[in-house]
Scaffold this motif. Structure first.
Motif, PDB file in Angstrom:
ATOM      1  N   HIS A 182      35.788  47.212  52.670  1.00 25.77           N
ATOM      2  CA  HIS A 182      35.173  46.756  51.405  1.00 25.77           C
ATOM      3  C   HIS A 182      34.741  47.735  50.754  1.00 25.77           C
ATOM      4  O   HIS A 182      34.502  47.749  49.571  1.00 25.77           O
ATOM      5  CB  HIS A 182      34.016  45.704  51.915  1.00 25.77           C
ATOM      6  N   ARG A 260      24.028  33.956  58.462  1.00 27.96           N
ATOM      7  CA  ARG A 260      24.047  33.593  59.932  1.00 27.96           C
ATOM      8  C   ARG A 260      22.943  34.404  60.621  1.00 27.96           C
ATOM      9  O   ARG A 260      22.469  35.433  60.267  1.00 27.96           O
ATOM     10  CB  ARG A 260      25.434  34.276  60.289  1.00 27.96           C
ATOM     11  N   VAL A 295      21.891  30.272  60.043  1.00 30.89           N
ATOM     12  CA  VAL A 295      22.848  29.453  60.455  1.00 30.89           C
ATOM     13  C   VAL A 295      23.154  29.930  62.108  1.00 30.89           C
ATOM     14  O   VAL A 295      23.283  31.118  62.192  1.00 30.89           O
ATOM     15  CB  VAL A 295      24.113  29.556  59.469  1.00 30.89           C
ATOM     16  N   ALA A 338      25.524  21.544  54.640  1.00 30.99           N
ATOM     17  CA  ALA A 338      26.914  21.110  53.821  1.00 30.99           C
ATOM     18  C   ALA A 338      26.699  21.973  52.473  1.00 30.99           C
ATOM     19  O   ALA A 338      25.892  22.419  52.022  1.00 30.99           O
ATOM     20  CB  ALA A 338      26.760  19.665  53.155  1.00 30.99           C
ATOM     21  N   TYR A 346      21.153  27.367  45.998  1.00 31.61           N
ATOM     22  CA  TYR A 346      21.297  28.408  45.276  1.00 31.61           C
ATOM     23  C   TYR A 346      20.917  28.235  43.570  1.00 31.61           C
ATOM     24  O   TYR A 346      20.252  29.186  42.906  1.00 31.61           O
ATOM     25  CB  TYR A 346      22.597  28.758  45.001  1.00 31.61           C
ATOM     26  N   GLU A 367      27.928  34.582  45.816  1.00 35.09           N
ATOM     27  CA  GLU A 367      27.826  33.101  45.654  1.00 35.09           C
ATOM     28  C   GLU A 367      26.481  32.769  44.747  1.00 35.09           C
ATOM     29  O   GLU A 367      26.523  31.954  44.077  1.00 35.09           O
ATOM     30  CB  GLU A 367      27.699  32.320  46.871  1.00 35.09           C
TER      31      GLU A 367
HETATM   32  C1  GDG Z   1      31.712  38.780  57.660  1.00 37.47           C
HETATM   33  C2  GDG Z   1      30.833  40.208  57.218  1.00 37.47           C
HETATM   34  C3  GDG Z   1      31.406  40.148  54.909  1.00 37.47           C
HETATM   35  C4  GDG Z   1      26.251  30.454  55.263  1.00 37.47           C
HETATM   36  N1  GDG Z   1      25.622  29.610  55.445  1.00 37.47           N
HETATM   37  C5  GDG Z   1      26.180  28.424  55.406  1.00 37.47           C
HETATM   38  C6  GDG Z   1      27.288  28.875  54.994  1.00 37.47           C
HETATM   39  N2  GDG Z   1      27.388  29.934  54.935  1.00 37.47           N
HETATM   40  C7  GDG Z   1      28.584  30.792  54.296  1.00 37.47           C
HETATM   41  C8  GDG Z   1      28.357  31.562  53.035  1.00 37.47           C
HETATM   42  C9  GDG Z   1      29.183  32.782  53.134  1.00 37.47           C
HETATM   43  C10 GDG Z   1      29.583  32.988  54.591  1.00 37.47           C
HETATM   44  O1  GDG Z   1      29.119  31.732  55.242  1.00 37.47           O
HETATM   45  C11 GDG Z   1      28.619  34.082  54.985  1.00 37.47           C
HETATM   46  O2  GDG Z   1      29.279  35.417  54.601  1.00 37.47           O
HETATM   47  P1  GDG Z   1      28.799  36.681  54.709  1.00 37.47           P
HETATM   48  O3  GDG Z   1      29.648  37.445  53.845  1.00 37.47           O
HETATM   49  O4  GDG Z   1      27.262  36.687  53.972  1.00 37.47           O
HETATM   50  O5  GDG Z   1      28.828  37.269  56.129  1.00 37.47           O
HETATM   51  P2  GDG Z   1      29.168  36.992  57.863  1.00 37.47           P
HETATM   52  O6  GDG Z   1      29.632  35.711  58.159  1.00 37.47           O
HETATM   53  O7  GDG Z   1      28.363  38.103  58.229  1.00 37.47           O
HETATM   54  O8  GDG Z   1      30.836  37.801  57.312  1.00 37.47           O
HETATM   55  C12 GDG Z   1      30.461  40.231  55.768  1.00 37.47           C
HETATM   56  C13 GDG Z   1      32.369  38.770  55.373  1.00 37.47           C
HETATM   57  O9  GDG Z   1      32.597  38.867  56.845  1.00 37.47           O
HETATM   58  C14 GDG Z   1      33.707  38.717  54.651  1.00 37.47           C
HETATM   59  O10 GDG Z   1      34.390  39.817  54.798  1.00 37.47           O
HETATM   60  O11 GDG Z   1      31.211  39.779  53.435  1.00 37.47           O
HETATM   61  O12 GDG Z   1      29.647  41.548  55.343  1.00 37.47           O
HETATM   62  O13 GDG Z   1      29.640  40.336  58.161  1.00 37.47           O
HETATM   63  O14 GDG Z   1      30.564  32.246  52.414  1.00 37.47           O
HETATM   64  O15 GDG Z   1      28.279  30.480  51.899  1.00 37.47           O
HETATM   65  N3  GDG Z   1      28.117  27.627  54.530  1.00 37.47           N
HETATM   66  C15 GDG Z   1      27.819  26.285  54.568  1.00 37.47           C
HETATM   67  N4  GDG Z   1      26.320  26.177  54.838  1.00 37.47           N
HETATM   68  C16 GDG Z   1      25.599  27.015  55.268  1.00 37.47           C
HETATM   69  O16 GDG Z   1      24.528  26.654  55.856  1.00 37.47           O
HETATM   70  N5  GDG Z   1      28.423  25.602  54.121  1.00 37.47           N
END
Ligand code: GDG
Length: 449
Positions: A182, A260, A295, A338, A346, A367
């Motif tokens: 990244h 998360r 989450v 959801a 947001y 987002e």
């Molecule tokens: C890893 C890396 C990197 C969250 N809560 C809900 C929900 N989400 C979705 C978000 C977002 C995704 O989950 C989380 O993505 P992040 O990038 O913030 O974090 P990680 O899960 O740690 O992902 C990270 C990523 O991989 C991609 O390369 O950016 O650094 O750690 O899309 O929207 N979605 C729903 N309900 C929720 O309560 N539907």
């Protein structure tokens, strides 16, 4: 290839259902078009399943046993690699009996590709669970193009070097023709580790090893910006956002955190900074409400149980100390929302607070920006999130500096409309110009050579 297939078993309908996400939507059209396959674990231990088609993509399931789930996934992947690669901000657990299952599962993924594809078909491997696969594929099929992308940070060599299996991991990754990260920082860290722990030579972007050239590049992932914009702009979501604010007691300022439940995300420090703001600014009590969505994640790993307890203790302390009959300072939700509900949050939030101690990218930041269709809103963003490399017009903070973070939260709450719009315009331009489709295309161009 990724640890997980983009599907989930639907118990009620008794069939596989697609599980949507940014990576899936970016890759699906390309895979359909090129008649490609997705190799991954279907998400249920001990499940043996023949390849099947879903949404026009051939799904190739790899079996993982319950014991391997404990030793490979919860153990080596999330007990060893995850904390180590996030700057060892929590104790890195290392067990010799976790290493063998990691090798065995990686070999099983590689074997699935070898039996599913012709010897010269390109393969793109995703993430830290599968770092040995590139070399395993190279050994069996030396002529194919192989790409690898790491979704989490690659740590500085001084931290990476603690790993007893550092040479094996580097050799595993160097099996690829192209390795993507990244950030420039992660790409540099990897190139340095490769020169220290293997015989690779050459500049950071172009390593030479065993007669091959390996491209090391930084290509920041993004989101399906158009989709988030469209959803956030719909009348249903606008109504839901207004309703949420009302249901929360119509606070003057609404702050939001979405993560998360992971110790890398800095949820505890964020809450302590919010507590500091309430201590020093009695005038803000009753005026600011903080919604924190956490989450559930990796509940089988001990450090995740510890951070959950710490966060929930803090939420209780803050609400106990400052709460009133007509105002709850922190609304804490330990569940997943959801997609529509998330987008409505947001849209409702004046300030989004994202304070990881280390994060590969952080898609939530992007987002939030995409969903600010009216051009307002303030993003407070940790300098240790990969996203800070591009989103430098956010209010960028060092989350370890509690007073500094509290100052920034106050500033965010009180930021004038003009400055909000100036910053948001710039941030929205960044996520509009560079979305997940651009990311996938750039990466695949490199992988295909
Ligand atoms: C890893 C890396 C990197 C969250 N809560 C809900 C929900 N989400 C979705 C978000 C977002 C995704 O989950 C989380 O993505 P992040 O990038 O913030 O974090 P990680 O899960 O740690 O992902 C990270 C990523 O991989 C991609 O390369 O950016 O650094 O750690 O899309 O929207 N979605 C729903 N309900 C929720 O309560 N539907």
């Amino acid at each position: 290839m990724a640890n997980r297939l983009p599907v989930a078993w639907d118990d009620i309908a008794d069939r596989w259902a697609p599980s949507p996400g940014g990576l899936v939507s970016a890759l699906a059209p390309i895979l359909v078009d090129r008649r490609g396959a997705w190799v991954g674990w279907p998400g249920i231990a001990d499940r043996e399943e023949e390849p099947f088609r879903l949404e026009g993509i051939r799904q190739v399931p790899v079996t993982i046993s319950a014991e391997e789930f404990t030793d490979y996934y919860e153990g080596f992947c999330n007990g060893t690699i995850w904390p180590l690669y996030h700057d060892a901000i929590r104790p890195v657990e290392m067990h010799r009996h976790w290493w063998r299952p990691y090798v065995v599962v990686n070999q099983r993924f590689a074997d699935a590709v070898i039996s599913e594809t012709a010897v010269d078909e390109p393969v793109w491997v995703q993430d830290y669970q599968l770092q040995l696969v590139p070399a395993m594929l190279r050994a069996a099929t030396p002529d194919r193009r192989i790409g690898f992308f790491l979704h989490i940070p690659f740590p500085p060599v001084e931290i990476f070097g603690r790993l007893p299996w550092r040479r094996e991991i580097i050799a595993g990754l160097l099996g690829a023709d192209v390795i993507g990260f990244h950030t420039r920082q992660s790409a540099r860290n990897f190139a340095r580790a490769a020169r220290v722990f293997s015989t690779a030579t050459g500049p950071a972007g172009q390593l030479s090893w065993q007669g091959r050239t390996i491209t090391v590049e930084s290509v920041p992932i993004s989101i399906d910006t158009a989709e988030f914009k469209a959803l956030a702009g719909s009348p249903e979501i606008a109504d839901a956002a207004v309703r949420f604010r009302r249901e929360l007691g119509s606070p003057r300022h609404l702050m939001l955190g979405v993560d998360r439940l992971d110790y890398t995300k800095g949820i505890d420090l964020r809450l302590r900074a919010f507590q500091t703001v309430l201590e020093r600014r009695p005038d803000l009590r009753g005026q600011v409400t903080f919604v924190q969505v956490a989450v559930p994640s990796r509940a089988g790993v001990e450090e995740y149980q510890i951070i959950r307890d710490q966060i929930e203790l803090l939420v209780g302390r803050i609400n106990g100390e400052f709460g009133r009959r007509d105002w709850v300072p922190v609304h804490y939700l330990h569940r997943s929302l959801a997609r529509e509900e998330l987008v409505a949050y947001y849209r409702a939030a004046d300030v989004m607070v994202i304070t990881p101690l280390r994060d590969g990218m952080n898609l939530v930041a992007k987002e939030y920006i995409a969903c600010r269709v009216d051009g307002t809103g303030v993003l407070v963003l940790s300098e240790f999130a990969g996203a800070a490399e591009q989103l430098d017009r956010a209010l960028v903070v060092n989350p370890y500096d509690l007073d500094g973070l509290a100052d920034t939260i106050e500033r965010a709450i009180e930021l004038g409309a003009g400055e909000q719009r100036d910053r948001m315009r710039y941030l929205r331009r960044a996520v509009t110009r560079w979305d997940v489709y651009g990311w996938a295309e750039r990466c695949l161009d490199s992988v295909l050579g």
